[in-house]
Design an enzyme around this catalytic site. Structure first.
Site, PDB file in Angstrom:
ATOM      1  CG  HIS A   1     -20.085   2.630   3.136  1.00 34.84           C
ATOM      2  ND1 HIS A   1     -20.248   2.447   1.781  1.00 34.84           N
ATOM      3  CD2 HIS A   1     -19.134   1.753   3.524  1.00 34.84           C
ATOM      4  CE1 HIS A   1     -19.427   1.488   1.376  1.00 34.84           C
ATOM      5  NE2 HIS A   1     -18.746   1.046   2.415  1.00 34.84           N
TER       6      HIS A   1
ATOM      7  CE1 TYR B   1      -3.355  -2.841   0.109  1.00 37.07           C
ATOM      8  CE2 TYR B   1      -4.672  -0.868   0.466  1.00 37.07           C
ATOM      9  CZ  TYR B   1      -4.587  -2.197   0.125  1.00 37.07           C
ATOM     10  OH  TYR B   1      -5.721  -2.885  -0.216  1.00 37.07           O
TER      11      TYR B   1
ATOM     12  CD  GLU C   1     -17.147  -0.251   6.710  1.00 30.60           C
ATOM     13  OE1 GLU C   1     -16.524   0.602   6.037  1.00 30.60           O
ATOM     14  OE2 GLU C   1     -17.809  -1.190   6.187  1.00 30.60           O
TER      15      GLU C   1
ATOM     16  CB  THR D   1     -23.038  -4.659   5.583  1.00 27.94           C
ATOM     17  OG1 THR D   1     -22.246  -3.464   5.481  1.00 27.94           O
ATOM     18  CG2 THR D   1     -23.703  -4.921   4.250  1.00 27.94           C
TER      19      THR D   1
END
Ligand code: 4GW
Ligand code: MN
Length: 291
Positions: free
Chosen positions: A165, A58, A235, A177
Site C-alpha cells: 500500500h 464506476y 482489504e 491499519t
C-alpha cells in the site's frame, strides 16, 4: 538475446528491499530484465485474466482504464479483461490489440458500498472455479478507479502476489491499519505482519486466487454473522490472509501509486495510478485510506 550479465558484487538496487525474509522478490524498476521474462512467459503461451468491478457509477472509469491497459498492461501476451458489472451495456467498445478480449460479466449490485467492495471476493471465487480456471493461467485483480501510466508486465506474475500500500511502505507495524479487534476473523495481533497490502491489486494463479478469495469470503461471512465488519473490509481480510500465506512475489508501490503522495526518490516509475474521485458525484461516503 543480448543483455548485460548479472554480477554478484553489483546489486541492482541498494536503496530499497528487493527480497523478503521468505525469499519472495519485491518488484522494483531496475531489478528485472523484461526481455528475459517476456521470453519465458511467451514460451508457455501465458494467458492473463484482468478482473475489474464496475458497479453502478464506476462504469465511468472503464474507458480510461481499458485504453491505458491496452498501452501498458501485458503487451505482447494474451489478455482477457473480465468486467464485472450490473450494466454490461455501459462497457465501452474499445479496439483491442490481437490476442486481447473484453468479457463483460453481469453481476448483481448491492445497496451498501462496503458490500459492493467485499462481495468481490465471493464473485471472484465463484468465477475462478466456474470459468477462469479453463480460460487463463493467472488472474490480476484490481480496482476500477485506476489508470495505467507505465509498463505493467509479466514481472508481476507469480503463484500468489500482493502489492504494498503506497501510504504504508515505510510504516511500522503499529501504524498498519490492520483489523485490531480480536472478535473479527481479520484480526492481526500487534506483533505480527510484514507489510500493509492494498486491496486494490493482488493476484496469482487461478488455483491460488481461488483459495485466497474463498478464505477471505468465508471470513467476511463469519464476521457478518457476528455483526462485525472489518475496518477496511476485504482489504483487512486480504492482509490477514497474507500474514499466514505469504505472497510469493510482492509488488512495490510503483505498481499502485497516488499522485497526491508526491514523488519520492526511490520511485523510479509510476505504473498504475489512482484516478482522483469526485467523492460527491461518484460515491456516498467512505474516506479512502489512500491518503
Ligand atoms: C461509496 O459510495 C462507494 S461506491 C465506495 C465504493 C463504491 C463502488 C466500488 C461502487 O459503487 N462500484 C464499484 O464497482 N466499486 C468497485 O469497488 C470498483 O471496482 C472500485 O474500484 C472498488 C473499490 O472501491 P473504491 O475504489 O471506491 O475504494 P478505494 O477508494 O479504497 O480505492
Ligand atoms: Mn479504488
Amino acid at each position: 538475446m543480448v543483455y548485460t550479465k548479472p554480477h554478484i558484487f553489483k546489486p541492482l538496487r541498494t536503496d530499497v528491499l528487493t527480497v523478503t525474509p521468505w525469499l519472495a522478490p519485491i518488484i522494483w524498476e531496475g531489478t528485472f530484465n523484461v526481455d528475459i521474462l517476456n521470453e519465458q512467459f511467451r514460451q508457455r503461451n501465458t494467458t492473463v485474466g484482468l478482473t475489474v468491478f464496475a458497479i453502478k457509477k464506476y462504469v465511468v472509469f472503464l474507458q480510461q482504464f481499458l485504453e491505458t491497459a491496452e498501452t501498458y498492461f501485458m503487451v505482447g501476451h494474451r489478455v482477457k479483461y473480465y468486467i464485472f458489472t450490473d450494466r454490461p451495456e455501459a462497457v465501452p467498445n474499445i479496439t483491442l490489440k490481437e490476442g486481447r478480449e473484453i468479457i463483460p460479466i453481469r453481476v448483481q449490485n448491492y445497496p451498501r458500498w462496503q458490500e459492493i467492495s467485499m462481495r468481490r471476493m465471493e464473485m471472484l471465487n465463484h468465477y475462478a472455479q466456474q470459468r477462469f480456471i479453463s480460460e487463463v493461467d493467472f488472474l490480476v485483480c484490481v480496482d476500477a478507479d485506476m489508470r495505467f501510466s507505465d509498463h505493467v508486465g509479466v514481472e508481476i506474475l507469480s503463484t500468489v502476489f500482493g502489492t504494498i500500500h503506497p501510504s504504508f511502505y515505510a510504516a511500522e507495524r503499529q501504524a498498519f491499519t490492520y483489523e485490531r479487534r480480536p472478535t473479527s476473523k481479520a484480526y492481526i495481533p500487534q506483533d505480527e505482519g510484514d507489510f500493509y497490502y492494498i486491496g486494490a491489486f493482488f493476484g496469482g494463479t487461478v488455483a491460488e486466487v481461488y483459495k485466497l478469495t474463498e478464505k477471505c469470503h468465508k471470513d467476511i461471512m463469519a464476521d457478518k454473522n457476528k455483526s462485525i465488519e472489518a475496518v477496511w473490509q476485504e482489504e483487512s481480510h486480504l492482509n490477514k490472509y497474507f500474514v499466514y500465506h505469504k505472497p510469493t512475489k510482492i509488488l512495490s508501490p510503483e505498481y499502485l501509486w497516488d499522485n497526491s503522495l508526491g514523488n519520492p526518490k526511490f520511485l523510479k516509475k509510476k505504473r498504475f495510478l489512482a484516478v482522483p474521485k469526485n467523492h460527491a458525484a461518484i460515491r456516498n461516503k467512505r474516506n479512502s485510506n489512500l491518503k
